[in-house]
Design an enzyme around this catalytic site. Structure first.
Site, PDB file in Angstrom:
ATOM      1  N   GLU A 185      10.907  52.376  63.785  1.00 26.31           N
ATOM      2  CA  GLU A 185      10.647  51.191  64.593  1.00 26.31           C
ATOM      3  C   GLU A 185      11.856  50.261  64.521  1.00 26.31           C
ATOM      4  O   GLU A 185      12.278  49.867  63.431  1.00 26.31           O
ATOM      5  CB  GLU A 185       9.426  50.434  64.090  1.00 26.31           C
ATOM      6  CG  GLU A 185       8.112  51.159  64.274  1.00 26.31           C
ATOM      7  CD  GLU A 185       6.929  50.280  63.894  1.00 26.31           C
ATOM      8  OE1 GLU A 185       5.889  50.410  64.545  1.00 26.31           O
ATOM      9  OE2 GLU A 185       7.048  49.470  62.945  1.00 26.31           O
ATOM     10  N   CYS A 186      12.417  49.911  65.661  1.00 29.95           N
ATOM     11  CA  CYS A 186      13.493  48.932  65.765  1.00 29.95           C
ATOM     12  C   CYS A 186      14.659  49.279  64.831  1.00 29.95           C
ATOM     13  O   CYS A 186      15.426  50.178  65.120  1.00 29.95           O
ATOM     14  CB  CYS A 186      12.959  47.525  65.519  1.00 29.95           C
ATOM     15  SG  CYS A 186      14.033  46.228  66.183  1.00 29.95           S
ATOM     16  N   GLY A 187      14.797  48.601  63.689  1.00 28.60           N
ATOM     17  CA  GLY A 187      15.878  48.919  62.772  1.00 28.60           C
ATOM     18  C   GLY A 187      15.846  50.357  62.301  1.00 28.60           C
ATOM     19  O   GLY A 187      16.889  51.008  62.168  1.00 28.60           O
TER      20      GLY A 187
END
Length: 441
Positions: free
Chosen positions: A327-329
């Site tokens: 997720e994201c990072g």
């Protein structure tokens, strides 16, 4: 469930977090057990709540969560003496379209739970006029009760007296008045506060906040107001699909943005969470049947991640036979490269043909509704998931199959659709900038 209060404000930056943390620490010093919550999609504040209260803080999000899910999360308060829920942005601020339970506004949570609102008002630059603001907040929604206000950034005793006179004339109770104290604050960076685990003076800062709030806010009155409100009925735990039976979870200062209610739901479903640190060059546990890389700040640690050869190679091996989701990072760390703010490119794990960059920052922020085109750990293709996106990275290269069809809260298509890639050994890599909150109805 114990009685509670919502700590909110007309806008961001008015002192909600200072009051919230000070109250949590002050009540804890008195031997009072307080359960904290965070209204809305915030990954950082709950860690500060936990440090101040000694209890895990969960998010309550009316746009993403069904009422049953919200009440299930509220059961974390069982055994506590009091609930304090910190709002996000302004009390009535949300999105234009209604989600599962509301628009994402903190007022939705106050109305659903029956918790009165303590409004923090920044009175710098005004005096009696602040009462007009408070009166508007007291009357805008009939299903939201205003317990009173805490005046913040008061310049002098005369200033406080004038502001109090205005509140008295409007019939608004003043529960405290905080003088200007710039030293009682927490450092910030581009996604909000600097994370709790990165602050070596956090315990001392919380003690200072507790002393400051206890000296200027009527703690006994707050407890008395909360005690007069009805308590919500207990409900059973809401089922949350875990990514696997044994979940390797990246967990350090580069990967820490995951909603606490998800972890609690995974554990309640019988899953075992096996944390590991990519920054320490640790590999996902070989016995795990799924790996999850949360969001965080990989851009601040890109050099260390690039040098973590064991982490990257073992993550590649893991993905050959088992699912890995980012997720994201975590998604960015699964790509081929990450370009930091100074323009330096760092090699990442290479599970996706993805390059992201922070060299030219552009904010991406808002609720997301995703329909999966490919399964992710815990959810099959076709599942509809509600979540949130908040980052400054841009995609320079993306040559993998899209993970999902994604729209924002208004229904407009979002170009960041995530990535999915299958491996010969039966494994799968999936990822997106989307932070999961709950499955949609």
């Amino acid at each position: 469930m114990p009685p509670g209060l919502v700590i909110s404000a007309p806008a961001s930056g008015t002192g909600k977090t200072t009051l919230m943390l000070g109250l949590l620490a002050a009540f804890r010093a008195q031997g009072i057990s307080v359960q904290p919550f965070k209204c809305g999609p915030d990954y950082i504040d709950p860690a500060f709540h936990a440090a101040a209260s000694g209890r895990a803080s969960l998010n309550l999000d009316s746009w993403a969560m069904q009422p049953a899910q919200l009440f299930a999360s509220m059961q974390a308060a069982d055994g506590a003496d009091l609930v304090l829920a910190e709002g996000s942005m302004g009390l009535f601020d949300g999105v234009a379209s209604r989600g599962e339970t509301g628009t994402g506004a903190s007022a939705d949570i106050a109305a659903l739970a029956g918790w009165p609102v303590v409004l923090v008002l920044d009175v710098s630059g005004q005096a009696q006029s602040a009462a007009a603001v408070a009166l508007g907040f007291a009357t805008l929604r009939r299903d939201v009760a205003l317990a009173g206000v805490v005046l913040n950034r008061v310049a002098s005793p005369r200033h406080e007296a004038l502001a109090r006179a205005g509140m008295e004339a409007a019939g608004i109770r003043v529960l405290g008045a905080l003088p200007r104290r710039p030293s009682v604050a927490l450092p910030e960076r581009h996604l909000g506060l600097v994370q709790a685990e990165e602050q070596p003076r956090l315990a001392q800062t919380l003690t200072e906040m507790a002393d400051f709030i206890a000296a200027h806010v009527d703690l006994a009155a707050l407890r008395a107001i909360a005690a007069q409100t009805p308590t919500a009925n207990s409900v059973g735990l809401q089922d949350i699909s875990p990514p696997g039976n044994r979940i390797a979870l990246a967990r350090d200062t580069a990967f820490s943005f995951i909603y606490p209610h998800l972890l609690a739901g995974w554990r309640a479903a019988g899953a075992e969470i096996l944390p590991f640190s990519p920054l320490a060059d640790q590999a996902p546990d070989a016995s795990a049947d799924a790996c999850w890389l949360p969001g965080g700040y990989p851009e601040l640690h890109a050099g260390r991640l690039a040098a973590a050869s064991r982490f990257r190679s073992e993550l590649q091996n893991f993905a050959e036979t088992r699912p890995v989701h980012g997720e994201c990072g975590g998604y960015m760390a699964m790509g081929e490269g990450l370009i930091d703010a100074s323009g330096v490119r760092h090699e990442m794990a290479g599970l996706f043909k993805l390059t992201t960059s922070f060299e030219k920052r552009r904010m991406h922020l808002g609720y997301r509704l995703a329909r999966l085109a490919s399964p992710i750990p815990g959810y099959g293709a076709g599942a509809r998931l509600r979540g949130h996106e908040f980052h400054y990275a841009s995609i320079l290269e993306h040559n993998d199959a899209p993970l999902a069809q994604v729209v924002d809260a208004s229904g407009a298509a979002v170009p960041e659709t995530g990535s999915t890639r299958n491996f010969d050994g039966g494994g799968r890599a999936t990822g997106s900038f989307f932070h999961l909150i709950a499955e949609a109805t």
